[in-house]
Motif scaffolding. Structure first.
Motif, PDB file in Angstrom:
ATOM      1  N   ASN A 542       0.843  -1.201   0.000  1.00 25.79           N
ATOM      2  CA  ASN A 542       0.000   0.000   0.000  1.00 25.79           C
ATOM      3  C   ASN A 542       0.880   1.254   0.000  1.00 25.79           C
ATOM      4  O   ASN A 542       0.633   2.218  -0.746  1.00 25.79           O
ATOM      5  CB  ASN A 542      -0.916  -0.042   1.216  1.00 25.79           C
ATOM      6  N   ALA A 545       2.432   1.636  -3.334  1.00 26.83           N
ATOM      7  CA  ALA A 545       1.474   2.121  -4.321  1.00 26.83           C
ATOM      8  C   ALA A 545       1.268   3.629  -4.173  1.00 26.83           C
ATOM      9  O   ALA A 545       1.142   4.358  -5.163  1.00 26.83           O
ATOM     10  CB  ALA A 545       0.142   1.383  -4.153  1.00 26.83           C
ATOM     11  N   VAL A 546       1.250   4.110  -2.919  1.00 31.55           N
ATOM     12  CA  VAL A 546       1.084   5.563  -2.701  1.00 31.55           C
ATOM     13  C   VAL A 546       2.286   6.316  -3.271  1.00 31.55           C
ATOM     14  O   VAL A 546       2.151   7.342  -3.959  1.00 31.55           O
ATOM     15  CB  VAL A 546       0.911   5.847  -1.202  1.00 31.55           C
ATOM     16  N   SER A 549       2.065   6.373  -6.995  1.00 28.99           N
ATOM     17  CA  SER A 549       1.063   7.344  -7.474  1.00 28.99           C
ATOM     18  C   SER A 549       1.645   8.756  -7.458  1.00 28.99           C
ATOM     19  O   SER A 549       1.403   9.567  -8.375  1.00 28.99           O
ATOM     20  CB  SER A 549      -0.189   7.269  -6.600  1.00 28.99           C
ATOM     21  N   ARG A 560       0.815   8.460 -16.641  1.00 26.15           N
ATOM     22  CA  ARG A 560      -0.597   8.094 -16.413  1.00 26.15           C
ATOM     23  C   ARG A 560      -0.773   6.568 -16.356  1.00 26.15           C
ATOM     24  O   ARG A 560      -1.499   6.057 -15.506  1.00 26.15           O
ATOM     25  CB  ARG A 560      -1.448   8.680 -17.528  1.00 26.15           C
ATOM     26  N   ALA A 563       0.397   5.296 -13.157  1.00 28.06           N
ATOM     27  CA  ALA A 563      -0.536   5.642 -12.071  1.00 28.06           C
ATOM     28  C   ALA A 563      -1.663   4.624 -11.993  1.00 28.06           C
ATOM     29  O   ALA A 563      -2.114   4.259 -10.899  1.00 28.06           O
ATOM     30  CB  ALA A 563      -1.082   7.057 -12.300  1.00 28.06           C
ATOM     31  N   VAL A 564      -2.137   4.181 -13.157  1.00 32.78           N
ATOM     32  CA  VAL A 564      -3.217   3.167 -13.154  1.00 32.78           C
ATOM     33  C   VAL A 564      -2.727   1.887 -12.488  1.00 32.78           C
ATOM     34  O   VAL A 564      -3.417   1.281 -11.668  1.00 32.78           O
ATOM     35  CB  VAL A 564      -3.686   2.884 -14.603  1.00 32.78           C
ATOM     36  N   ASN A 567      -2.508   2.393  -8.801  1.00 34.81           N
ATOM     37  CA  ASN A 567      -3.848   2.356  -8.192  1.00 34.81           C
ATOM     38  C   ASN A 567      -4.316   0.910  -8.014  1.00 34.81           C
ATOM     39  O   ASN A 567      -4.882   0.542  -6.976  1.00 34.81           O
ATOM     40  CB  ASN A 567      -4.819   3.141  -9.063  1.00 34.81           C
ATOM     41  N   GLU A 568      -4.099   0.053  -9.042  1.00 35.25           N
ATOM     42  CA  GLU A 568      -4.490  -1.365  -8.943  1.00 35.25           C
ATOM     43  C   GLU A 568      -3.724  -2.053  -7.828  1.00 35.25           C
ATOM     44  O   GLU A 568      -4.269  -2.870  -7.084  1.00 35.25           O
ATOM     45  CB  GLU A 568      -4.222  -2.077 -10.279  1.00 35.25           C
ATOM     46  N   LYS A 570      -2.552  -0.642  -5.191  1.00 29.60           N
ATOM     47  CA  LYS A 570      -3.090  -0.163  -3.912  1.00 29.60           C
ATOM     48  C   LYS A 570      -4.379  -0.916  -3.552  1.00 29.60           C
ATOM     49  O   LYS A 570      -4.583  -1.306  -2.399  1.00 29.60           O
ATOM     50  CB  LYS A 570      -3.345   1.345  -4.011  1.00 29.60           C
ATOM     51  N   GLU A 571      -5.259  -1.062  -4.551  1.00 31.20           N
ATOM     52  CA  GLU A 571      -6.513  -1.795  -4.283  1.00 31.20           C
ATOM     53  C   GLU A 571      -6.225  -3.252  -3.897  1.00 31.20           C
ATOM     54  O   GLU A 571      -6.871  -3.797  -2.989  1.00 31.20           O
ATOM     55  CB  GLU A 571      -7.413  -1.764  -5.523  1.00 31.20           C
TER      56      GLU A 571
END
Length: 701
Positions: A542, A545-546, A549, A560, A563-564, A567-568, A570-571
């Motif tokens: 996590n 991922a931050v 980002s 970009r 970043a996607v 984000n994945e 992080k989820e």
């Protein structure tokens, strides 16, 4: 005896019977065989017809189903486009004209294309729903072509139909629709209706439930008449094909039939004919062939008449001669011509007549001599009967009669001497019988007194035997009760031992289970440690991922895509963290449940130990009770043996007393008979003295 019949008539009757009986037997056997052959040939013909009809219908339906499946595969390659599918439907209907209508429906069951699009009554089937039809539902669910065995009524045509359907599959194998086809029932069953045999033979077809599909009477099809309740259904239900030798149809007529099954629809098709028609045909054939038995019978009658004449004439001549001889014409002789047996019989009759004539002459001469001798002997017998024992016969030379005369003279002298001796003996007999009568009278009185004493003793012995029997029965009851109690005690001891064994086995199994639960609890600790590691990895992912980002935001448009991905990640980290929390909660629940199971196992083990101790105490008590009961049972058996021995002794005494009583009664009876005999003997001696006195007086002594 009844009136006799002449031999010529007997020969004629025998010849007629000899010709009639075989003819009748052969005719009856031929009749029964001919009728059976006619019935067998007819029913075999029926079987052939219906089997071929069933195969033909199955082949027609199968061909249409296969053609429908090929068309469905072509439409599936076109992705269920109604406009593109319509030419395929029209070509299919042109190639297979039995199709009344071909329908294409997507999974929602609403018809999207049809050939023809408009029915003869002007109604269009496009837009009509077929979701309730089996030929749509089954191919859609199972993905295979299907022929509906039920008779349907068309929604647009209103006519009875049969239907089939094939699944329309996309290139990836998904069912995207159903291609259905309907066929007018009349087109399929026309062959069945054309099946006939004789005047009364017709064919019938029904569904597997017994509903009429084809029948010569259209009323049965219109009313959807069910044969499931008819007698024929008991013969064909559950069978593929066969023959029915007899049943009553729906009109009550006696029929026979052969049936077969259409494999594609499981329809039952049978062809039947009435027994009356077969019997009529049989009578017609029998009448045309009956002349030959009649000719054979007539020939037998003619031969019997000729044979009777040949045999009867010599016998009639012999009969006349025998009747004349019986009337006294002993010099008449029978002719010895004719067949050998009759000639031998005539010679025997002639020999018999000659011997009879000679015997009659000899018997007449002997009869005269015997009559004279019998007259003389009769006078001598009268004199002896009157008491004249001094009379003697004059015996001549006459063979047996001479010996009889000498014997009669000797008898007369012997009787004179015997009468003197009898007189002396009767005097002595009178004195002896008087003494015997007095002695037997005294003995009879003494014997009666002894018999009364024996009867009293027998009554006492019988009372003693009844008392012994009562004691034996009560002892037997005690033995039986003791045996039952002993058996119950043994059963209870076995039950206690089984309970102890089962409790110990359950305790061991529970201890094993507790060990496995403890091992499982220890493994959950290892799972918890792994879960903690997963949680830490989720936290780090996590955080990573931050950071990713943030870096992607700094990179602008170029970052970009990164970043996607961040984000994945992080989820995914959040989901891993949530999953680790849930796993930690489940592990805690499992550990609590394991601790509770171990505590329960320990409590059950303590309770099992207490139960084993109690069961062993009960077993000891039951064992002691069984020993006491066994001792009591043994004592009761000894008492029973003693009672039986005592009863046996009493029975022997009673039997001896009964024998004494019977002997005493016999003695009393015999003594009375002796007394009566003595009286009779005394009376007889007195009568004999009187008779001898009279004879002696006549004899002159």
């Amino acid at each position: 005896m009844g009136p006799s019949m002449r031999i010529n008539r007997l020969v004629i009757a025998g010849g007629i019977l000899a010709a009639l009986v075989p003819t009748a037997l052969l005719g009856f056997g031929y009749t029964m065989k001919m009728r059976q052959l006619l019935l067998d040939n007819t029913i075999e013909q029926e079987q052939s017809f219906v089997s071929e009809a069933a195969i033909y219908i199955d082949r027609v339906l199968t061909d249409h189903r296969n053609a429908l499946q090929l068309a469905a595969d072509q439409i599936g390659a076109q992705s269920m486009d109604p406009a593109a599918a319509t030419p395929t439907l029209e070509r299919l209907r042109a190639l297979f004209p039995l199709f009344d209508r071909i329908l294409l429906a997507p999974p929602d069951g609403i018809i999207a294309a049809a050939a023809p699009a408009v029915a003869e009554n002007g109604q269009s089937s496009i837009g009509t729903t077929v979701t309730d039809r089996s030929y749509f539902r089954i191919p859609l669910q199972k993905g295979t072509a299907y022929i509906d065995p039920q008779v349907l009524i068309g929604r647009t045509s209103g006519q009875p139909l049969m239907a089939m359907g094939a699944p329309v599959k996309a290139p990836d194998g998904r069912v995207i629709g159903v291609l259905g086809g309907t066929i007018e029932l009349d087109s399929v069953t026309s062959l069945i209706r054309r099946l006939t045999l004789g005047r009364t033979g017709h064919a019938v077809a029904v569904t597997r439930e017994g509903v009429t599909v084809a029948h010569p009477n259209a009323k049965f099809l219109q009313e959807r008449f069910s044969f499931a309740s008819q007698p024929i259904w008991t013969h064909i239900a559950g069978r593929q094909q066969g023959q029915i030798l007899g049943y009553e149809d729906e009109a009550g007529n006696s029929r026979f039939a052969a049936f077969a099954t259409v494999p594609a629809t499981e329809w039952k098709v049978w062809l039947s004919q009435t027994h009356a028609e077969v019997d009529d045909e049989f009578v017609t054939r029998l009448a045309s062939s009956a002349i030959w038995p009649l000719i054979a019978l007539l020939g037998g009658v003619v031969l019997s008449v000729l044979l009777s004449r040949l045999i009867a004439r010599p016998i009639e001549k012999l009969q006349g001669t025998a009747e004349a001889i019986a009337g006294g014409e002993l010099d008449l002789r029978a002719p010895t011509d004719g067949p050998e047996e009759i000639a031998s019989l005539a010679a025997a009759v002639n020999a018999m007549a000659e011997a009879l004539r000679q015997r009659i002459t000899t018997e007449q001469e002997a009869r005269s001599a015997i009559e004279r001798t019998v007259t003389a002997y009769g006078g001598f017998a009268e004199r002896v009967a009157n008491g004249d024992f001094s009379s003697r016969l004059e015996v001549g030379d006459a063979g047996d009669l001479e010996r009889l005369g000498h014997a009669l003279n000797s008898m007369s002298g012997s009787l004179g001497l015997l009468v003197g001796e009898i007189k002396l003996a009767t005097n002595q007999l009178g004195s002896a019988t008087a003494e015997i009568l007095a002695a037997t009278t005294q003995q009879a009185a003494a014997t009666s007194e002894e018999a009364a004493a024996v009867r009293q003793m027998a009554a006492s012995v019988h009372e003693l035997r009844q008392a012994g029997e009562s004691v034996a029965r009560r002892t037997q009851t005690v033995v039986e009760m003791a045996q039952k109690t002993e058996n119950v005690a043994e059963t209870g001891l076995q039950s206690v031992e089984e309970t102890i064994r089962s409790t110990e086995e359950g305790r061991q199994r529970l201890e094993t289970l507790a060990e496995r639960v403890m091992n499982f609890s220890e493994r959950t600790h290892e799972i918890a440690e792994l879960n903690a590691t997963v949680g830490e990895l989720a936290e780090k992912s996590n955080l990573l991922a931050v950071n990713a980002s943030i870096e992607a935001a700094k990179a602008g448009e170029a970052g970009r895509g990164f970043a996607v991905v961040a984000n994945e990640v992080k989820e995914l980290a959040d989901q891993s963290k949530a999953a680790s929390v849930q796993v930690r909660r489940i592990i805690a629940d499992i550990q609590r449940s394991a601790q509770a199971a171990v505590i329960a196992a320990e409590q059950y083990a303590k309770a099992s130990d207490a139960s084993v101790v109690t069961s062993r105490q009960s077993g000891s008590s039951i064992s002691m009770l069984a020993g006491r009961v066994s001792e009591a049972s043994q004592a009761a058996r000894q008492n029973l043996v003693a009672a039986e021995q005592q009863q046996a002794g009493i029975e022997q005494i009673a039997l001896a007393v009964d024998n004494i009583e019977a002997s005493s009664a016999q003695t009393v009876s015999a003594t009375g008979q002796v007394e009566q005999s003595a009286r009779s003997l005394h009376d007889l001696s007195q009568s004999l003295e009187a008779i001898v006195g009279r004879v002696a007086v006549r004899h002159g002594t």
